[in-house]
Write a protein that holds these residues in place. Structure first.
Motif, PDB file in Angstrom:
ATOM      1  N   ILE A   1       0.729  -1.056   0.064  1.00  9.81           N
ATOM      2  CA  ILE A   1       0.035  -0.041  -0.002  1.00  9.81           C
ATOM      3  C   ILE A   1       0.837   1.310   0.115  1.00  9.81           C
ATOM      4  CG2 ILE A   1      -1.690   1.296   1.333  1.00  9.81           C
ATOM      5  CD1 ILE A   1      -2.901  -1.301   2.409  1.00  9.81           C
ATOM      6  N   ARG A   2       1.812   1.152   0.949  1.00  7.28           N
ATOM      7  CA  ARG A   2       2.832   2.569   1.037  1.00  7.28           C
ATOM      8  C   ARG A   2       3.443   2.667  -0.116  1.00  7.28           C
ATOM      9  NH1 ARG A   2       4.740   6.443   3.961  1.00  7.28           N
ATOM     10  NH2 ARG A   2       6.851   6.818   3.943  1.00  7.28           N
ATOM     11  N   ARG A   3       4.057   1.634  -0.707  1.00  3.49           N
ATOM     12  CA  ARG A   3       4.873   1.650  -1.709  1.00  3.49           C
ATOM     13  C   ARG A   3       4.139   2.187  -3.082  1.00  3.49           C
ATOM     14  NH1 ARG A   3       8.301  -3.420  -4.311  1.00  3.49           N
ATOM     15  NH2 ARG A   3       9.660  -2.026  -5.717  1.00  3.49           N
ATOM     16  N   LEU A   4       2.828   1.708  -3.419  1.00  8.73           N
ATOM     17  CA  LEU A   4       2.201   2.169  -4.425  1.00  8.73           C
ATOM     18  C   LEU A   4       1.799   3.562  -4.120  1.00  8.73           C
ATOM     19  CD1 LEU A   4       0.816   2.095  -7.038  1.00  8.73           C
ATOM     20  CD2 LEU A   4      -1.150   0.776  -5.941  1.00  8.73           C
ATOM     21  N   SER A   5       1.480   4.050  -2.937  1.00 12.16           N
ATOM     22  CA  SER A   5       1.201   5.576  -3.034  1.00 12.16           C
ATOM     23  C   SER A   5       2.188   6.268  -2.949  1.00 12.16           C
ATOM     24  CB  SER A   5       0.771   5.625  -1.186  1.00 12.16           C
ATOM     25  OG  SER A   5      -0.544   4.919  -1.147  1.00 12.16           O
ATOM     26  N   LEU A   6       3.369   5.980  -2.661  1.00 12.55           N
ATOM     27  CA  LEU A   6       4.517   6.864  -2.871  1.00 12.55           C
ATOM     28  C   LEU A   6       4.829   6.970  -4.440  1.00 12.55           C
ATOM     29  CD1 LEU A   6       7.091   5.851  -0.045  1.00 12.55           C
ATOM     30  CD2 LEU A   6       5.717   7.769  -0.332  1.00 12.55           C
ATOM     31  N   LEU A   7       4.735   5.728  -5.168  1.00 18.64           N
ATOM     32  CA  LEU A   7       4.913   5.766  -6.708  1.00 18.64           C
ATOM     33  C   LEU A   7       3.788   6.760  -7.269  1.00 18.64           C
ATOM     34  CD1 LEU A   7       5.451   2.059  -7.419  1.00 18.64           C
ATOM     35  CD2 LEU A   7       6.988   3.766  -7.554  1.00 18.64           C
ATOM     36  N   VAL A   8       2.577   6.814  -6.841  1.00 15.57           N
ATOM     37  CA  VAL A   8       1.822   7.740  -7.657  1.00 15.57           C
ATOM     38  C   VAL A   8       2.007   9.362  -7.141  1.00 15.57           C
ATOM     39  CG1 VAL A   8      -0.811   8.420  -7.402  1.00 15.57           C
ATOM     40  CG2 VAL A   8      -0.172   6.304  -7.289  1.00 15.57           C
ATOM     41  N   LYS A   9       2.521   9.582  -5.960  1.00  8.62           N
ATOM     42  CA  LYS A   9       2.700  10.754  -5.495  1.00  8.62           C
ATOM     43  C   LYS A   9       4.071  11.522  -6.410  1.00  8.62           C
ATOM     44  CE  LYS A   9       0.852  10.969  -1.141  1.00  8.62           C
ATOM     45  NZ  LYS A   9       1.045  11.281   0.250  1.00  8.62           N
ATOM     46  N   SER A  10       4.863  10.126  -6.815  1.00  5.69           N
ATOM     47  CA  SER A  10       6.064  10.906  -7.385  1.00  5.69           C
ATOM     48  C   SER A  10       5.829  11.052  -8.956  1.00  5.69           C
ATOM     49  CB  SER A  10       7.143   9.526  -7.367  1.00  5.69           C
ATOM     50  OG  SER A  10       6.678   8.379  -8.129  1.00  5.69           O
ATOM     51  N   VAL A  11       4.802  10.731  -9.379  1.00  6.50           N
ATOM     52  CA  VAL A  11       4.320  11.069 -10.672  1.00  6.50           C
ATOM     53  C   VAL A  11       3.373  12.339 -10.703  1.00  6.50           C
ATOM     54  CG1 VAL A  11       3.297  10.131 -12.920  1.00  6.50           C
ATOM     55  CG2 VAL A  11       4.797   8.842 -11.431  1.00  6.50           C
ATOM     56  N   ASP A  12       2.504  12.282  -9.839  1.00  5.37           N
ATOM     57  CA  ASP A  12       1.453  13.183  -9.609  1.00  5.37           C
ATOM     58  C   ASP A  12       1.062  13.531  -8.538  1.00  5.37           C
ATOM     59  OD1 ASP A  12      -0.410  14.970 -10.194  1.00  5.37           O
ATOM     60  OD2 ASP A  12      -1.793  13.774 -11.427  1.00  5.37           O
ATOM     61  N   PRO A  13       1.661  14.502  -7.684  1.00  6.57           N
ATOM     62  CA  PRO A  13       1.243  14.713  -6.262  1.00  6.57           C
ATOM     63  C   PRO A  13      -0.120  15.258  -6.187  1.00  6.57           C
ATOM     64  CG  PRO A  13       3.314  15.848  -6.869  1.00  6.57           C
ATOM     65  CD  PRO A  13       2.657  15.210  -8.122  1.00  6.57           C
ATOM     66  N   ARG A  14      -0.712  15.476  -7.031  1.00  2.00           N
ATOM     67  CA  ARG A  14      -2.258  16.130  -7.093  1.00  2.00           C
ATOM     68  C   ARG A  14      -3.183  14.988  -7.658  1.00  2.00           C
ATOM     69  NH1 ARG A  14      -3.253  21.637  -9.832  1.00  2.00           N
ATOM     70  NH2 ARG A  14      -5.159  21.463  -8.424  1.00  2.00           N
ATOM     71  N   ALA A  15      -2.710  13.806  -7.724  1.00  2.00           N
ATOM     72  CA  ALA A  15      -3.501  12.664  -8.162  1.00  2.00           C
ATOM     73  C   ALA A  15      -4.711  12.355  -7.069  1.00  2.00           C
ATOM     74  CB  ALA A  15      -2.728  11.360  -8.318  1.00  2.00           C
ATOM     75  N   PHE A  16      -5.786  11.945  -7.578  1.00  2.00           N
ATOM     76  CA  PHE A  16      -6.953  11.582  -6.498  1.00  2.00           C
ATOM     77  C   PHE A  16      -7.102  10.052  -6.695  1.00  2.00           C
ATOM     78  CE2 PHE A  16     -11.533  10.684  -5.577  1.00  2.00           C
ATOM     79  CZ  PHE A  16     -11.680  11.569  -4.597  1.00  2.00           C
ATOM     80  N   VAL A  17      -6.711   9.818  -5.223  1.00  5.68           N
ATOM     81  CA  VAL A  17      -6.460   8.298  -5.026  1.00  5.68           C
ATOM     82  C   VAL A  17      -7.528   7.717  -4.123  1.00  5.68           C
ATOM     83  CG1 VAL A  17      -4.908   6.313  -4.053  1.00  5.68           C
ATOM     84  CG2 VAL A  17      -3.972   8.620  -5.419  1.00  5.68           C
ATOM     85  N   ILE A  18      -8.197   6.544  -4.456  1.00  9.95           N
ATOM     86  CA  ILE A  18      -9.445   6.023  -3.533  1.00  9.95           C
ATOM     87  C   ILE A  18      -8.892   4.590  -3.371  1.00  9.95           C
ATOM     88  CG2 ILE A  18     -11.727   5.290  -3.536  1.00  9.95           C
ATOM     89  CD1 ILE A  18     -12.187   7.100  -5.740  1.00  9.95           C
TER      90      ILE A  18
END
Length: 289
Positions: free
Chosen positions: A257-274
């Motif tokens: 979970i944490r690893r995927l969250s960090l990957l998303v933020k590294s590409v788009d910090p403003r991404a909407f994640v559910i």
């Protein structure tokens, strides 16, 4: 009947019988020695046992017969056959365990003061038994048939249906057993209902990520490369902007979970994640069917 069909049926019948064995053991090992109650038809059989010492395997079989006929009309087909297996095997295992206890081969669990332990163990045991039976399409008769009918027609959780019916029936028994025993029984019934839902939903829990971002393709590529998880890109249109974009859908284990969250933020910090709970995941990288 060919051998493949026999094996297929056995893979369903055997777990149902196992579940009824666990349930019967819980009744005779935890419930009766502590004079606790249960809901549904089992509650009626327990009252008859406490009041008149009538064997519960006999009353279980006799009371379930008309309910079995109701299920035959409503459920029909293979499901009612598995219900018949559940009713028959439950009565059989109740008879077997009664004989083993009477002969001294099994010493019942008994406590004079700490009934909470009996309630906890009973809830886990009964819930495990019923959960296995339900997971493989069977019932043990009684309100299980009613719960399965309501669950099919209205999509309600079988654990919640059984909990509601059991509370009503157990509450009605206040005139026959001490009220403190009813309170302990409610603890057992609640725990059993949660265990039933847990087993039906699946023991393996994962997390599903739904990611809405303008950089969705890049995020999907990164997840595939870094986590080696399958990713689905879903076409979408923003309701406000009216712009076409993609959503990323991916299922990962709790440890990722944490690893995927960090990957998303590294590409788009403003991404909407559910992030949603997922149960009983099957397929590559998870539990194989």
């Amino acid at each position: 009947m060919n051998s493949n069909k026999v094996i297929s049926i056995s893979k369903t019948v055997a777990p149902i019988m196992l579940g009824t064995a666990v349930y019967a053991f819980g009744l005779l090992y935890f419930i009766i020695p502590s004079q606790l109650m249960e809901g549904g038809v089992t509650g009626i059989t327990l009252l008859l046992n406490y009041a008149f010492d009538i064997p519960i395997f006999l009353t279980t079989l006799l009371i379930n017969l008309p309910l079995f006929l109701l299920g035959w009309k409503v459920l029909g087909g293979r499901q009612i056959v598995y219900t018949g297996v559940g009713i028959g095997s439950l009565s059989l295992f109740l008879w077997i365990f009664e004989r083993l206890i009477s002969a001294g081969w099994i010493i019942p669990f008994s406590t004079e003061h700490d009934f909470i332990l009996a309630a906890l163990y009973a809830g886990v045991t009964l819930g495990t038994g019923l959960g296995i039976v339900f997971r493989f399409g069977g019932t043990t008769g009684g309100v299980d048939i009613v719960a399965r009918i309501l669950g099919r027609n209205f999509g309600w959780s079988m654990g919640q249906i059984i909990l509601a019916i059991d509370i009503f029936i157990i509450g009605s028994s206040i005139f026959y057993i001490p009220k403190e025993k009813i309170l302990y029984t409610l603890v057992a019934v609640f725990i059993a209902s949660r265990v039933i839902d847990f087993i039906q939903e699946g023991a393996y829990a994962a997390k599903a990520f739904t990611i809405i971002s303008d950089e969705a393709p890049q995020i999907a590529d990164l997840i595939t490369a870094e986590l080696e998880r399958g990713v689905t890109l879903i076409p979408a249109i923003g309701a406000y902007s009216k712009q076409a974009k993609h959503m990323v859908y991916c299922v990962v284990s709790r440890q990722e979970i944490r690893r995927l969250s960090l990957l998303v933020k590294s590409v788009d910090p403003r991404a909407f994640v559910i992030i949603s709970d997922v149960h009983d995941v099957q397929g590559e990288g998870f539990r194989e069917t």
